[in-house]
Motif scaffolding. Structure first.
Motif, PDB file in Angstrom:
ATOM      1  N   ILE A  92       0.802  -1.202  -0.002  1.00 55.26           N
ATOM      2  CA  ILE A  92      -0.055  -0.017  -0.061  1.00 55.26           C
ATOM      3  C   ILE A  92       0.785   1.179   0.035  1.00 55.26           C
ATOM      4  CG2 ILE A  92      -1.825   1.271   1.312  1.00 55.26           C
ATOM      5  CD1 ILE A  92      -1.500  -2.396   1.756  1.00 55.26           C
ATOM      6  N   MET A  93       0.558   2.034  -1.002  1.00 57.84           N
ATOM      7  CA  MET A  93       1.420   3.343  -1.085  1.00 57.84           C
ATOM      8  C   MET A  93       0.541   4.422  -0.929  1.00 57.84           C
ATOM      9  SD  MET A  93       3.262   1.768  -4.648  1.00 57.84           S
ATOM     10  CE  MET A  93       3.581   3.195  -5.137  1.00 57.84           C
ATOM     11  N   CYS A  94       1.252   5.567  -0.243  1.00 56.43           N
ATOM     12  CA  CYS A  94       0.653   6.815  -0.013  1.00 56.43           C
ATOM     13  C   CYS A  94       1.676   8.092   0.000  1.00 56.43           C
ATOM     14  CB  CYS A  94      -0.127   6.713   1.150  1.00 56.43           C
ATOM     15  SG  CYS A  94      -1.524   8.177   1.417  1.00 56.43           S
ATOM     16  N   PRO A  95       1.163   9.259  -0.478  1.00 57.19           N
ATOM     17  CA  PRO A  95       2.127  10.075  -0.437  1.00 57.19           C
ATOM     18  C   PRO A  95       2.313  10.819   0.965  1.00 57.19           C
ATOM     19  CG  PRO A  95       0.402  10.673  -2.011  1.00 57.19           C
ATOM     20  CD  PRO A  95      -0.025   9.469  -1.213  1.00 57.19           C
ATOM     21  N   LYS A  96       3.217  11.665   1.095  1.00 54.97           N
ATOM     22  CA  LYS A  96       3.597  12.709   2.177  1.00 54.97           C
ATOM     23  C   LYS A  96       3.795  11.868   3.588  1.00 54.97           C
ATOM     24  CE  LYS A  96       3.952  16.026  -0.368  1.00 54.97           C
ATOM     25  NZ  LYS A  96       5.392  16.530  -0.429  1.00 54.97           N
ATOM     26  N   ARG A  97       3.105  12.656   4.537  1.00 51.06           N
ATOM     27  CA  ARG A  97       3.464  12.326   6.077  1.00 51.06           C
ATOM     28  C   ARG A  97       3.401  10.932   6.449  1.00 51.06           C
ATOM     29  NH1 ARG A  97       6.407  16.041   4.981  1.00 51.06           N
ATOM     30  NH2 ARG A  97       5.625  18.022   4.625  1.00 51.06           N
ATOM     31  N   GLN A  98       4.466  10.473   7.363  1.00 52.32           N
ATOM     32  CA  GLN A  98       4.449   9.241   7.796  1.00 52.32           C
ATOM     33  C   GLN A  98       3.439   9.065   8.781  1.00 52.32           C
ATOM     34  OE1 GLN A  98       8.349   7.723   8.848  1.00 52.32           O
ATOM     35  NE2 GLN A  98       7.747   6.279   9.945  1.00 52.32           N
ATOM     36  N   GLN A 100       0.624  10.525   9.339  1.00 50.94           N
ATOM     37  CA  GLN A 100      -0.882  10.456   8.776  1.00 50.94           C
ATOM     38  C   GLN A 100      -0.918   9.115   8.128  1.00 50.94           C
ATOM     39  OE1 GLN A 100      -0.400  13.911   6.371  1.00 50.94           O
ATOM     40  NE2 GLN A 100      -1.169  15.230   7.802  1.00 50.94           N
ATOM     41  N   VAL A 101      -0.019   8.443   7.575  1.00 49.89           N
ATOM     42  CA  VAL A 101      -0.290   7.278   6.610  1.00 49.89           C
ATOM     43  C   VAL A 101      -0.559   6.171   7.947  1.00 49.89           C
ATOM     44  CG1 VAL A 101       0.878   5.299   5.135  1.00 49.89           C
ATOM     45  CG2 VAL A 101       1.285   7.819   4.675  1.00 49.89           C
ATOM     46  N   ARG A 102       0.257   6.144   9.008  1.00 46.02           N
ATOM     47  CA  ARG A 102       0.196   5.224   9.992  1.00 46.02           C
ATOM     48  C   ARG A 102      -1.236   5.311  10.516  1.00 46.02           C
ATOM     49  NH1 ARG A 102       4.057   2.540  12.656  1.00 46.02           N
ATOM     50  NH2 ARG A 102       5.812   3.907  11.807  1.00 46.02           N
ATOM     51  N   GLN A 103      -1.683   6.643  10.666  1.00 44.19           N
ATOM     52  CA  GLN A 103      -3.099   6.595  11.140  1.00 44.19           C
ATOM     53  C   GLN A 103      -4.269   5.945  10.054  1.00 44.19           C
ATOM     54  OE1 GLN A 103      -4.043  10.935  11.722  1.00 44.19           O
ATOM     55  NE2 GLN A 103      -2.301  11.061  13.275  1.00 44.19           N
ATOM     56  N   ILE A 104      -3.912   5.839   8.691  1.00 41.27           N
ATOM     57  CA  ILE A 104      -4.957   5.393   8.005  1.00 41.27           C
ATOM     58  C   ILE A 104      -4.531   3.600   8.122  1.00 41.27           C
ATOM     59  CG2 ILE A 104      -5.302   4.674   5.632  1.00 41.27           C
ATOM     60  CD1 ILE A 104      -4.185   7.823   4.853  1.00 41.27           C
ATOM     61  N   LYS A 106      -3.715   2.224  10.864  1.00 42.30           N
ATOM     62  CA  LYS A 106      -4.753   1.900  11.968  1.00 42.30           C
ATOM     63  C   LYS A 106      -6.009   2.002  11.931  1.00 42.30           C
ATOM     64  CE  LYS A 106      -4.709   2.800  17.121  1.00 42.30           C
ATOM     65  NZ  LYS A 106      -4.012   3.760  18.003  1.00 42.30           N
ATOM     66  N   ALA A 107      -6.453   2.979  11.266  1.00 44.88           N
ATOM     67  CA  ALA A 107      -7.979   3.113  11.076  1.00 44.88           C
ATOM     68  C   ALA A 107      -8.775   1.753  10.376  1.00 44.88           C
ATOM     69  CB  ALA A 107      -8.357   4.321  10.398  1.00 44.88           C
ATOM     70  N   CYS A 108      -7.845   1.463   9.365  1.00 49.36           N
ATOM     71  CA  CYS A 108      -8.266   0.258   8.372  1.00 49.36           C
ATOM     72  C   CYS A 108      -7.813  -1.010   9.041  1.00 49.36           C
ATOM     73  CB  CYS A 108      -7.695   0.695   6.854  1.00 49.36           C
ATOM     74  SG  CYS A 108      -8.072   1.970   6.416  1.00 49.36           S
ATOM     75  N   ASN A 109      -7.612  -1.051  10.172  1.00 45.76           N
ATOM     76  CA  ASN A 109      -7.130  -2.360  11.057  1.00 45.76           C
ATOM     77  C   ASN A 109      -6.255  -3.254  10.327  1.00 45.76           C
ATOM     78  OD1 ASN A 109      -8.818  -1.977  13.139  1.00 45.76           O
ATOM     79  ND2 ASN A 109     -10.679  -2.451  11.798  1.00 45.76           N
ATOM     80  N   PHE A 110      -5.124  -2.551   9.524  1.00 49.90           N
ATOM     81  CA  PHE A 110      -4.089  -3.238   9.007  1.00 49.90           C
ATOM     82  C   PHE A 110      -2.775  -3.234   9.769  1.00 49.90           C
ATOM     83  CE2 PHE A 110      -6.621  -3.310   5.058  1.00 49.90           C
ATOM     84  CZ  PHE A 110      -5.973  -3.910   4.185  1.00 49.90           C
ATOM     85  N   THR A 111      -2.900  -2.817  10.861  1.00 52.24           N
ATOM     86  CA  THR A 111      -1.686  -3.140  11.746  1.00 52.24           C
ATOM     87  C   THR A 111      -1.311  -4.401  12.161  1.00 52.24           C
ATOM     88  OG1 THR A 111      -2.997  -2.590  13.729  1.00 52.24           O
ATOM     89  CG2 THR A 111      -1.724  -0.547  12.741  1.00 52.24           C
ATOM     90  N   ASN A 112      -2.282  -5.252  11.876  1.00 51.78           N
ATOM     91  CA  ASN A 112      -1.993  -6.548  12.371  1.00 51.78           C
ATOM     92  C   ASN A 112      -1.994  -7.617  11.216  1.00 51.78           C
ATOM     93  OD1 ASN A 112      -4.676  -6.437  11.379  1.00 51.78           O
ATOM     94  ND2 ASN A 112      -5.333  -8.314  12.756  1.00 51.78           N
ATOM     95  N   LEU A 113      -1.641  -6.716   9.940  1.00 50.44           N
ATOM     96  CA  LEU A 113      -1.558  -7.759   8.680  1.00 50.44           C
ATOM     97  C   LEU A 113      -0.164  -7.357   8.281  1.00 50.44           C
ATOM     98  CD1 LEU A 113      -4.798  -6.675   6.954  1.00 50.44           C
ATOM     99  CD2 LEU A 113      -4.367  -8.863   8.118  1.00 50.44           C
ATOM    100  N   PRO A 116       3.290  -4.231   3.810  1.00 53.65           N
ATOM    101  CA  PRO A 116       3.927  -2.933   3.955  1.00 53.65           C
ATOM    102  C   PRO A 116       3.122  -1.653   3.304  1.00 53.65           C
ATOM    103  CG  PRO A 116       4.857  -4.029   1.983  1.00 53.65           C
ATOM    104  CD  PRO A 116       3.883  -5.110   2.628  1.00 53.65           C
ATOM    105  N   PHE A 117       3.094  -0.698   4.367  1.00 51.04           N
ATOM    106  CA  PHE A 117       2.572   0.664   3.913  1.00 51.04           C
ATOM    107  C   PHE A 117       3.793   1.459   3.593  1.00 51.04           C
ATOM    108  CE2 PHE A 117      -1.461  -0.891   5.412  1.00 51.04           C
ATOM    109  CZ  PHE A 117      -2.216   0.054   5.038  1.00 51.04           C
ATOM    110  N   VAL A 118       4.076   1.907   2.558  1.00 53.62           N
ATOM    111  CA  VAL A 118       5.007   2.851   2.068  1.00 53.62           C
ATOM    112  C   VAL A 118       4.784   4.124   1.803  1.00 53.62           C
ATOM    113  CG1 VAL A 118       6.681   3.140   0.045  1.00 53.62           C
ATOM    114  CG2 VAL A 118       5.739   0.806   0.603  1.00 53.62           C
TER     115      VAL A 118
END
Length: 324
Positions: A92-98, A100-104, A106-113, A116-118
């Motif tokens: 999963i790729m997203c621009p800009k701030r780290q 803020q991407v980490r918040q996404i 967490k909000a999408c319940n991907f922290t346990n998967l 990689p969020f890039v």
């Protein structure tokens, strides 16, 4: 113009992933999020959770834009889970701030998967694959990173309220597996045609061996059971070319080992089929209703391809034996 995905990516935690290696072991999918402020893009991740990406998926997804409710039929959910969790792997790729991407994440319940969020801080990555939309945005899309070449194959481009691209993704993954299964079934059919030929050859060889031993009262240097175990450590090609040419006794045992291996490879492929099946007439049939036993371990599509390749090699070896 062909676009090649970079060799490596680094996730939020600084871990580097080898893209080529991932693509060789999975159907490697990348998902781009337009920007951290986009309210649409995270909905795709939530919808994938609904379709089985999470071990305990939610019962429904409520679309925040039109208040519609999406549900998944429990009968088809195990199949979607197979496609998403076993066959596919996501970047999963997203621009800009780290942060803020980490918040996404967490909000999408991907922290346990394990995906990689890039964070593409300066959109260098987006630019390298022609997905830079503006100074702060990348084009939202879903793509497949092909093994060996890392060439990008688009699956879904664009994203908006009520259009998230998940149907395109699920269709792509289903078709990808269907193509692999159809190829595997063709190998199984060829192998099944060789089974009776190899069986007859094995029985004839055993009869000849027993007759020879009876006439000459020849003593076996090694027990059959011990020789069989020894042969199990040998490559099938080595057995067919060298071992079985030494004497009739060894040839008879070698044929038994080859028969056991052929059946094992057939079963290994057959047990991994969910879209296609083989009829009593040894023909390809598409399953009318896909049902997956949750207690049964189904191989991923990449593992299925490897099993099919092993079966293909085994078919060629056995074909040489029975024709010879």
């Amino acid at each position: 113009m062909s676009v090649i995905f970079p060799e490596t990516v680094t996730d939020l935690d600084g871990q580097t992933f080898n893209v080529g290696e991932l693509a060789s072991r999975h159907v490697l999918i990348f998902i781009t999020l337009k920007a951290t402020w986009c309210p649409v893009c995270p909905q795709l991740l939530l919808i994938l959770n609904l379709h089985g990406l999470q071990d305990n998926p939610p019962e429904e997804f409520r679309d925040p834009f039109d208040d519609s409710i999406m549900k998944v039929d429990p009968k088809i959910l195990p199949f979607y889970r197979l496609l998403l969790k076993k066959d596919a792997y996501f970047i999963i790729m997203c621009p800009k701030r780290q942060n803020q991407v980490r918040q996404i994440q967490k909000a999408c319940n991907f922290t346990n998967l394990p995906y990689p969020f890039v964070v593409d801080e300066d959109l260098t990555l987006a630019s390298s694959i022609n997905l830079r939309m503006s100074e702060n945005e990348m084009w939202p899309c879903i793509g497949h990173i092909q093994p060996e070449t890392r060439l990008i194959r688009p699956i879904s481009s664009g994203r908006g309220p009520t259009f998230y691209g998940h149907n395109h993704l699920l269709t792509f993954l289903r078709d990808y597996r269907a193509q692999a299964e159809k190829k595997a079934v063709e190998y199984v059919i060829k192998a099944n045609e060789l089974v009776p030929l190899l069986k007859n050859l094995t029985e004839r060889q055993q009869n000849q061996q027993e007759s020879q031993e009876s006439q000459t009262q020849q003593k076996k240097l090694l027990p059959v059971e011990l020789l069989s175990q020894i042969f199990e450590y040998l490559d099938s090609i080595e057995i067919s070319k060298t071992v079985m040419s030494i004497c009739q006794h060894w040839r008879a045992i070698g044929l038994e080992v080859m028969m056991a291996r052929l059946r094992k490879e057939i079963n290994g492929v057959s047990d991994s089929l969910v879209i296609y099946c083989i009829s009593m007439a040894n023909e390809i049939n598409e399953v009318e209703e896909i049902k997956i036993n949750p207690d049964k371990k189904i191989a991923s599509v990449c593992d299925l391809n490897q099993r099919a390749e092993r079966l293909c090699k085994m078919v060629e070896i056995v074909k040489h034996i029975v024709i010879k």
